[in-house]
Design an enzyme around this catalytic site. Structure first.
Site, short mmCIF file in Angstrom:
data_model
loop_
_atom_site.label_atom_id
_atom_site.label_comp_id
_atom_site.label_asym_id
_atom_site.label_seq_id
_atom_site.Cartn_x
_atom_site.Cartn_y
_atom_site.Cartn_z
N CYS A 8 -11.29 -8.58 14.24
CA CYS A 8 -10.16 -8.63 13.30
C CYS A 8 -10.46 -7.88 12.01
O CYS A 8 -11.53 -8.01 11.42
CB CYS A 8 -9.83 -10.08 12.97
SG CYS A 8 -8.48 -10.22 11.78
N LYS A 40 -3.50 4.93 6.28
CA LYS A 40 -3.69 5.45 7.63
C LYS A 40 -3.69 6.98 7.63
O LYS A 40 -2.92 7.58 6.89
CB LYS A 40 -2.53 5.00 8.53
CG LYS A 40 -2.51 3.51 8.80
CD LYS A 40 -1.34 3.17 9.72
CE LYS A 40 -1.20 1.70 9.97
NZ LYS A 40 -0.84 0.93 8.79
N ARG A 63 0.82 -1.20 0.00
CA ARG A 63 0.00 0.00 0.00
C ARG A 63 0.86 1.26 0.00
O ARG A 63 0.48 2.29 -0.52
CB ARG A 63 -0.91 -0.03 1.24
CG ARG A 63 -1.71 1.20 1.48
CD ARG A 63 -2.76 1.36 0.41
NE ARG A 63 -3.45 2.63 0.46
CZ ARG A 63 -3.00 3.76 -0.06
NH1 ARG A 63 -1.83 3.79 -0.66
NH2 ARG A 63 -3.70 4.87 0.01
N TYR A 64 2.01 1.18 0.67
CA TYR A 64 2.93 2.31 0.75
C TYR A 64 4.18 1.97 -0.06
O TYR A 64 4.44 0.80 -0.31
CB TYR A 64 3.32 2.59 2.20
CG TYR A 64 2.14 2.87 3.10
CD1 TYR A 64 1.51 4.11 3.06
CD2 TYR A 64 1.64 1.91 3.98
CE1 TYR A 64 0.44 4.39 3.88
CE2 TYR A 64 0.56 2.18 4.81
CZ TYR A 64 -0.04 3.42 4.76
OH TYR A 64 -1.11 3.69 5.56
N CYS A 87 -9.48 -12.73 17.23
CA CYS A 87 -10.09 -11.56 17.86
C CYS A 87 -11.36 -11.24 17.09
O CYS A 87 -11.33 -11.19 15.85
CB CYS A 87 -9.15 -10.37 17.79
SG CYS A 87 -7.44 -10.79 18.18
N CYS A 112 -4.16 -17.94 13.35
CA CYS A 112 -3.90 -17.26 14.63
C CYS A 112 -4.25 -18.22 15.75
O CYS A 112 -5.08 -19.10 15.57
CB CYS A 112 -4.77 -16.01 14.79
SG CYS A 112 -4.41 -14.73 13.59
N ASP A 146 -11.52 -0.70 12.69
CA ASP A 146 -11.99 -0.71 11.30
C ASP A 146 -13.37 -1.34 11.21
O ASP A 146 -13.70 -2.22 12.00
CB ASP A 146 -11.02 -1.53 10.44
CG ASP A 146 -9.63 -0.90 10.39
OD1 ASP A 146 -9.56 0.33 10.22
OD2 ASP A 146 -8.64 -1.64 10.52
N ASP A 204 -7.69 4.00 9.56
CA ASP A 204 -7.47 3.64 8.18
C ASP A 204 -8.69 4.08 7.39
O ASP A 204 -9.83 3.78 7.78
CB ASP A 204 -7.30 2.12 8.08
CG ASP A 204 -5.85 1.73 7.96
OD1 ASP A 204 -5.30 1.88 6.86
OD2 ASP A 204 -5.27 1.31 8.98
N ARG A 244 -8.80 -8.22 9.22
CA ARG A 244 -8.41 -8.95 8.02
C ARG A 244 -9.22 -10.22 7.85
O ARG A 244 -8.70 -11.27 7.50
CB ARG A 244 -6.91 -9.21 8.01
CG ARG A 244 -6.38 -9.54 6.61
CD ARG A 244 -4.89 -9.45 6.51
NE ARG A 244 -4.44 -8.09 6.65
CZ ARG A 244 -3.45 -7.70 7.44
NH1 ARG A 244 -2.80 -8.58 8.17
NH2 ARG A 244 -3.11 -6.44 7.51
N ARG A 276 7.37 0.12 2.23
CA ARG A 276 7.13 -1.01 3.14
C ARG A 276 5.92 -1.81 2.67
O ARG A 276 4.99 -1.24 2.10
CB ARG A 276 6.94 -0.52 4.57
CG ARG A 276 5.83 0.51 4.76
CD ARG A 276 6.21 1.45 5.89
NE ARG A 276 5.10 2.30 6.34
CZ ARG A 276 4.75 3.45 5.76
NH1 ARG A 276 5.36 3.86 4.66
NH2 ARG A 276 3.76 4.16 6.26
C1 LIG Z 1 -0.18 -0.10 8.68
C2 LIG Z 1 0.40 -0.59 7.47
C3 LIG Z 1 1.78 -0.52 7.26
C4 LIG Z 1 2.75 0.05 8.30
O1 LIG Z 1 2.53 1.40 8.51
P1 LIG Z 1 3.42 2.22 9.56
O2 LIG Z 1 2.71 3.51 9.71
O3 LIG Z 1 4.79 2.37 8.97
O4 LIG Z 1 3.47 1.42 10.83
C5 LIG Z 1 2.27 -0.98 6.07
N1 LIG Z 1 1.47 -1.49 5.10
C6 LIG Z 1 0.14 -1.56 5.28
C7 LIG Z 1 -0.70 -2.14 4.18
C8 LIG Z 1 -0.45 -1.13 6.47
O5 LIG Z 1 -1.77 -1.21 6.63
S1 SF4 Z 2 -6.48 -9.10 14.96
FE1 SF4 Z 2 -6.86 -10.71 13.41
S2 SF4 Z 2 -4.83 -11.21 12.56
FE2 SF4 Z 2 -4.50 -10.10 14.51
S3 SF4 Z 2 -4.29 -11.70 16.07
FE3 SF4 Z 2 -6.44 -11.07 16.07
S4 SF4 Z 2 -7.44 -12.50 14.62
FE4 SF4 Z 2 -5.24 -12.66 14.26
#
Ligand SMILES: *Cc1c(COP(=O)(O)O)cnc(C)c1O
Ligand code: SF4
Length: 385
Positions: free
Chosen positions: A132, A337, A112-113, A129, A125, A293, A330, A134, A116
């Protein structure tokens, strides 16, 4: 303040040796309605949630013991226990709230960035949670990435010279065996343009016995490796998790915490403050405080942006800057973010900027008179970095 972190005892009949074995914790995880009803006194809302769960249910016995057995209002219980309210329709229900699927050049990479990216090495996991973010990926029994996808993901990373950080995520990377995890870290560390690896994990919270010296000794050969943890509540800091944190830091892993503000769990300045201070004392830097989220079935756990801003306002200036996490959300749909920072500027007039500080005291900052901005003459030395 001397904190006495609670030692979480095994239930009667379980040997301490088993209790402190992370594989035992995984093998004995609570998954079915019967597992939970043997253990907890379930409310009607909780019981019904097991009928047709939309998101995987699993809790380590250790983490289950942090929750109240008979009170559904208990903060830890709200994090781990499914609830029928997950199935109600919601204000902004999204399976993929962060639009991650649009930034997925590879099935296991979210880029996304520029500098990184996230590398989703497992979808598994130890504890799922309920909020979550994702859910489009996590807990779908895909487990460790297959060899073909693994090699093509490494190839993607090595071809993208702008990538400086690889964030191992999932799922939880620490659910992999030592051999697998160390191999992944080794392979990534061999890519020249990658400066550092982050490992995002909740194992120190839900299965702290996972953090063992043998793993850390193997990983530290590939420093710099940063650990990004996910404590949400001071109750999650126990004698066992405090031990895990000191092992991490003693082996030279810079360690950060990312919390999520959750309704009825931790959405109060006193709780955020207690969590942050305890973490700081254990040499963990509170990094992010996220707005939850809008992932599917999480409305009952979300709190309003106003509530979050209010918490941040109350802490600002009253809490050490080291202990202060950055409030952030986000943008749904993949905008990334955005930091939410209180606005301290009252107004400005030419070079004068008027501010009102955290305790209400006002002052003015006067910029130097208009003049040419001088670019440092050695800037060329740094432009490649
Ligand atoms: C949060 C996130 C990161 C890391 O972001 P930082 O602000 O550097 O901690 C990198 N990639 C994705 C897709 C994210 O959601
Ligand atoms: S937030 Fe989602 S990915 Fe993170 S530990 Fe909990 S269940 Fe696993």
């Amino acid at each position: 303040m001397n904190y006495n972190f609670l030692f979480i005892e095994p239930p009667p009949g379980v040997k301490l040796e088993d209790w402190h074995n992370w594989q035992w914790q995984t093998r004995n995880a609570l998954k079915k309605r019967e597992d939970f009803s043997n253990y907890f006194q379930l409310s009607e809302e909780e019981l019904q949630a097991f009928d047709n769960p939309q998101f995987k249910i699993q809790v380590t016995p250790y983490y289950a013991r942090l929750a109240s057995l008979n009170n559904p209002q208990n903060p830890i219980r709200k994090i781990l226990m499914p609830n029928i309210r997950e199935y109600q329709s919601h204000s902004q229900q999204m399976l993929d709230p962060l639009g991650e699927n649009q930034h997925r050049p590879h099935s296991r990479i979210i880029h996304r960035y520029t500098d990184r990216l996230l590398f989703l090495i497992t979808d598994y996991c130890s504890v799922y949670c309920r909020y979550c973010t994702r859910k489009h990926f996590t807990g779908k029994d895909q487990a460790f990435i297959n060899q073909y996808d693994y090699e093509s993901a490494l190839k993607y990373i090595s071809q993208r010279k702008e990538v400086r950080e690889v964030i191992l995520s999932g799922g939880d990377p620490l659910t992999l065996s030592n051999e697998r995890l160390v191999q992944v870290v080794k392979d990534i560390s061999q890519i020249d343009h990658v400066d550092l690896i982050r490992i995002g994990t909740r194992m120190p919270i839900v299965s702290p016995m996972r953090i063992q010296e043998d793993l850390l000794l193997s990983l530290k050969k590939y420093h710099p490796i940063y650990f990004m943890l996910h404590f949400n509540h001071p109750k999650e800091i126990t004698a066992q998790s405090a031990k895990a944190l000191s092992l991490l830091v003693d082996h030279g892993f810079p360690t950060f915490n990312q919390m999520v503000l959750l309704n009825g769990v931790n959405n109060h300045p006193a709780i955020v403050k207690a969590l942050s201070r305890r973490l700081l004392k254990l040499r963990v830097k509170p990094y992010y405080m996220f707005q939850c989220d809008p992932s599917e079935g999480s409305d009952h756990l979300r709190t309003s942006v106003e509530n979050s801003m209010e918490i941040q306002r109350k802490l600002w200036g009253n809490l050490s800057g080291l202990a202060m996490p950055n409030l952030s959300l986000d943008i749904p749909g993949g905008g990334g973010k955005v930091g939410i920072v209180p606005n301290f500027e009252v107004h400005h007039q030419n070079e004068k900027r008027f501010y009102k500080g955290w305790d209400g005291k006002e002052g003015v900052y006067i910029s130097p008179p208009p003049q040419e901005i001088i670019i440092p003459n050695d800037v060329f030395d740094y432009q490649e970095e």
